[in-house]
Design an enzyme around this catalytic site. Sequence first.
Site, short mmCIF file in Angstrom:
data_model
loop_
_atom_site.label_atom_id
_atom_site.label_comp_id
_atom_site.label_asym_id
_atom_site.label_seq_id
_atom_site.Cartn_x
_atom_site.Cartn_y
_atom_site.Cartn_z
N SER A 126 45.89 -5.18 29.43
CA SER A 126 47.08 -6.54 29.45
C SER A 126 47.96 -6.26 28.39
CB SER A 126 46.33 -7.88 29.79
OG SER A 126 45.28 -7.74 30.84
N GLU A 127 48.98 -6.91 28.55
CA GLU A 127 50.22 -7.05 27.27
C GLU A 127 50.71 -8.45 27.43
OE1 GLU A 127 53.00 -4.04 27.50
OE2 GLU A 127 51.33 -2.35 27.30
N PRO A 128 51.51 -8.70 26.28
CA PRO A 128 52.06 -10.15 26.44
C PRO A 128 52.77 -10.34 27.59
CG PRO A 128 52.16 -9.31 24.15
CD PRO A 128 51.51 -8.12 25.07
N GLY A 241 34.53 -3.78 37.61
CA GLY A 241 34.60 -5.05 36.74
C GLY A 241 34.41 -6.22 37.33
N ARG A 267 16.55 -38.48 35.21
CA ARG A 267 17.33 -39.50 35.29
C ARG A 267 17.07 -40.77 36.08
NH1 ARG A 267 20.36 -42.63 31.70
NH2 ARG A 267 22.42 -43.31 32.51
N GLN A 335 29.33 -33.99 36.44
CA GLN A 335 29.50 -35.38 37.33
C GLN A 335 28.00 -35.75 37.37
OE1 GLN A 335 32.13 -36.61 38.00
NE2 GLN A 335 31.46 -38.20 39.05
N ILE A 336 27.07 -35.13 37.74
CA ILE A 336 25.71 -35.31 38.03
C ILE A 336 25.02 -35.92 36.60
CG2 ILE A 336 23.30 -34.64 38.46
CD1 ILE A 336 24.35 -32.58 40.72
N GLU A 362 40.18 -10.66 34.51
CA GLU A 362 39.67 -9.39 35.61
C GLU A 362 40.59 -9.54 36.88
OE1 GLU A 362 36.88 -6.96 35.16
OE2 GLU A 362 36.25 -7.28 33.31
N SER A 365 42.31 -15.48 40.50
CA SER A 365 42.17 -15.75 42.15
C SER A 365 43.26 -15.49 42.96
CB SER A 365 41.87 -17.32 42.44
OG SER A 365 40.61 -17.55 41.82
#
Length: 378
Positions: A126-128, A241, A267, A335-336, A362, A365
Amino acid sequence: MEFTLNETQRMVQQVARDYAERRLRPIAAQLDREGTFPTEQLQEMAELGLMGVNIPERLGGAEAGAVAYALAMMEIAAACASTAVTMAVTNMVAEVITAFGTEDQQTRYVPALTSGRYLAGAFALSEPGAGSDPGGMRTTATRVNGGYLLDGQKQWITSGAYAGVLVVWARTGGPGTRGISCFLVEQGAKGMKTGRPEDKMGLRASNTVPLTFECCFVPEEAMLGEPGSGFKIAMMALDGGRIGIASQACGIAQAALDASLRYAKDRQQFGKPIADFQAIQWMLADSATELDAARLLALRAAALKEAKQPFSREASMAKLFASEAANRICNRAVQIHGGYGYTREFPVERYLRDVRVTTIYEGTSEIQRTVIARAMLR
Ligand code: CAA
């Protein structure tokens, strides 16, 4: 169809689980808080074969296969996701050099990675200005007497400051993705500079840096694969990967679900454990079901890879589903836990911070959906 693990796979899973419980889980919160790179642990993991799970024994690997690698990754990630990503990229680098390297490149670098003599490997694609679109990279490799000069910038390089060897992609000429080649660059190469580590939301004990190359000379023999074949090498390495990152997401989600179950039984509210409420039960059931589906997708992709069948689409499906499911599972875990989940007193806030990037790195989505749809429409 066979759903049982063989003896080697069970053994690798157990070794990784025992190590993770003993040496990573107790310190993961501290590593995260202090942003410490787990040098000692990475070396111990190499001694256990975890830095070359799918690498032939002749190169110092465990030769245990892609399924065993996915299982080991799940166990390490369940204890410390930062250590897991360092392990993932190192295994990927060892695999890409094994697959495409000359005999000399293999024997020079792979045993150094698998033995822990090199703390890590790095994958500098990757690059900027070139993340989802690595074909748009601008780093160049200019032919000079005896080799090439690398010039350009790389971004988001996992373990960039610690890697003994970095796989670096650059343009050598020619159109589009066919004009990209791949090089093996050693840490400390003159003309390569490591920038300030990123101050990340999660995976704070992993190292992520930008790299700058200025007239960085690499000899001719540093090229990995044929001139112009770099893009395909990157894509093939990323296919594998992505199984690693799918597995990492499963590991983090498993830890979040285990913590949720423990907390829900412990709990008390309205005079009984919150696990007695259907609202909590449904969250637990959804998380367990999604995690199983994610694990099955990751293991299917790994099994295909191990059987030397095409697995690109399946790896993307596993990465897409596992990373998104793991985000939902870690979110439910917070949340739980209610208000406690939002504090550092419990590990679930770390799981949520760590898991967030799995839908991004990697290949996002959105990129996984592109790969899947292209395979369907081809
Ligand atoms: N295997 C083999 N070859 C492949 C391939 C694969 N999986 N995917 C593509 N190719 C080949 C194509 O066949 C084509 O070959 P020809 O030139 O012979 O026709 C060539 O590569 C170009 O392919 P595309 O035209 O499909 O390329 P594209 O520019 O449209 O890109 C893409 C496709 C899937 C979007 C790709 O750019 C991609 O995967 N992007 C995401 C990048 C990414 O995942 N980055 C992650 C960085 S690493 C990281 O995050 C590590 C970390 O720190 C944890």
